[in-house]
Design a protein around this motif. Structure first.
Motif, short mmCIF file in Angstrom:
data_model
loop_
_atom_site.label_atom_id
_atom_site.label_comp_id
_atom_site.label_asym_id
_atom_site.label_seq_id
_atom_site.Cartn_x
_atom_site.Cartn_y
_atom_site.Cartn_z
N ASP A 15 8.86 -7.45 -21.38
CA ASP A 15 9.53 -6.17 -21.68
C ASP A 15 8.53 -5.02 -21.68
O ASP A 15 8.75 -3.98 -21.04
N MET A 16 7.43 -5.18 -22.42
CA MET A 16 6.46 -4.09 -22.53
C MET A 16 5.80 -3.80 -21.19
O MET A 16 5.52 -2.64 -20.87
N LEU A 17 5.56 -4.85 -20.41
CA LEU A 17 4.99 -4.65 -19.08
C LEU A 17 5.96 -3.89 -18.19
O LEU A 17 5.57 -2.99 -17.44
N LEU A 18 7.25 -4.24 -18.27
CA LEU A 18 8.27 -3.52 -17.50
C LEU A 18 8.29 -2.05 -17.90
O LEU A 18 8.30 -1.17 -17.03
N GLU A 23 7.25 3.36 -16.13
CA GLU A 23 6.80 4.73 -16.34
C GLU A 23 5.60 5.09 -15.46
O GLU A 23 5.43 6.25 -15.08
N ASP A 24 4.77 4.10 -15.15
CA ASP A 24 3.70 4.37 -14.19
C ASP A 24 4.31 4.81 -12.85
O ASP A 24 3.79 5.71 -12.17
N LYS A 25 5.40 4.15 -12.48
CA LYS A 25 6.08 4.53 -11.22
C LYS A 25 6.69 5.92 -11.36
O LYS A 25 6.66 6.71 -10.41
N LEU A 26 7.22 6.23 -12.53
CA LEU A 26 7.78 7.57 -12.75
C LEU A 26 6.71 8.64 -12.58
O LEU A 26 6.97 9.71 -12.01
N ALA A 27 5.50 8.36 -13.06
CA ALA A 27 4.40 9.32 -12.92
C ALA A 27 4.12 9.59 -11.44
O ALA A 27 3.91 10.74 -11.04
#
Length: 332
Positions: A15-18, A23-27
């Motif tokens: 979950d935390m990795l997802l 959010e890394d992808k959102l950035a």
């Protein structure tokens, strides 16, 4: 507290990795101007959510927070593809593309936003809890806000009424050290925000917000108290964000060395270390989880990018229509 088993640790890790990779992808998408407006990321604070979800009853408990609100609805059960679509302003999003980054919302999954007004969600969270008490649902509302919002006057009004009426609410300040770019030390003559609860004789205290087990322990006690009818609790989750307040933050108020020091206690790394130490998963099994997360994030991006933007007509369909008083319901 519900037992923290091997399965719980593996779920926490995935979950935390997802949430982190999402959010890394959102950035990256923000830099490509595919996400418009503001973008406030949760990197580093994931244990606060993971621990809380372990203590909650998702069939009746609610959650409300500020504008750093992308991963919470995913944790509550919202399809991450719809969250991604909302961030890209697409009609398949949680608010049909009209809420964007700061206003993710899902009544179905009892996630009530995403609020752009600093501290505005605090009395609303108390109101949700009042409804649960009035209708005797047995639900508890988790009301989250940042250290900056703890300075808002509405907090004191909400605390006072929540204690007076013994509302089933848990107030949680996610103290990540900086209200936008202003350190906690510069906003008040005290740095222990949890002590604000003492003025209302509200049970309160600090929690290690980088460790999901510590969060789960504190949240379980607070939720049990609320569900018994004994009223609210105020918890200060001491956490840290690895990225700036928003994507436009130059982070001139802190050093890279400070960020790196906090990365040594990254909640995802802490959970992964336990998994490896206890031999809950092999290296190959961990790689399978990593790949599953990567594939899901890419699936979310594909879904969002292939979705349509809202039609112009939607602007009118979400507004109340009036020929003669009273209003008639909007069309969506």
């Amino acid at each position: 507290m519900k037992e923290v088993t091997k399965e719980v640790y593996l779920k926490w890790y995935e979950d935390m990795l997802l949430w982190r990779k999402f959010e890394d992808k959102l950035a990256a998408l923000y830099i490509q101007q595919k996400v418009r407006g503001f973008l406030h990321l949760y990197n580093g604070q994931e244990a606060v959510l993971a621990g809380a979800l372990h203590a909650m009853d998702l069939t009746k408990d609610k959650m409300i927070t500020a504008y750093r609100n992308h991963v919470q609805p995913i944790g509550m059960g919202v399809d991450p593809r719809r969250v991604m679509a909302e961030l890209l302003g697409k009609v398949t999003g949680t608010s049909k593309g009209m809420g964007g980054s700061m206003h993710i919302f899902s009544k179905e999954h009892r996630f009530y936003g995403g609020h752009g007004i600093v501290g505005g969600q605090i009395p609303v969270g108390a109101g949700l809890a009042f409804a649960d008490k009035y209708f005797e649902t047995g639900g508890v509302t988790m009301t989250y806000f940042g250290d900056g919002a703890a300075r808002q006057g509405s907090l004191h009004e909400a605390f006072n009424m929540a204690m007076l009426w013994k509302l089933p609410v848990v107030f949680i300040v996610e103290n990540n050290g900086y209200a936008m770019g202003t350190s906690v030390e510069r906003t008040a003559n005290h740095t222990d925000i949890w002590k604000l609860g003492l003025g209302y004789e509200m049970p309160c205290g600090p929690v290690d917000g980088m460790n999901p087990v510590k969060v789960a322990e504190a949240m379980t006690e607070a939720i049990d108290r609320a569900r018994r009818g004994d009223g609210p609790t105020f918890l200060e989750m001491k956490t840290y964000r690895y990225r700036g307040h928003s994507m436009s933050d130059a982070q001139l108020y802190r050093s890279k060395d400070e960020v790196e020091e906090y990365k040594k206690i990254d909640p995802i790394t802490q959970v992964l270390d336990v998994i490896k130490d206890q031999k809950y998963a092999t290296e190959e099994e961990i790689k399978v989880i990593d790949q599953r997360v990567k594939d899901l994030v890419e699936e979310c991006v594909t879904f969002a990018e292939e979705s349509e933007y809202p039609p112009i007509q939607q602007l009118y369909d979400v507004v109340y229509e009036q020929e003669n008083y009273p209003f008639i319901p909007h069309k969506l």
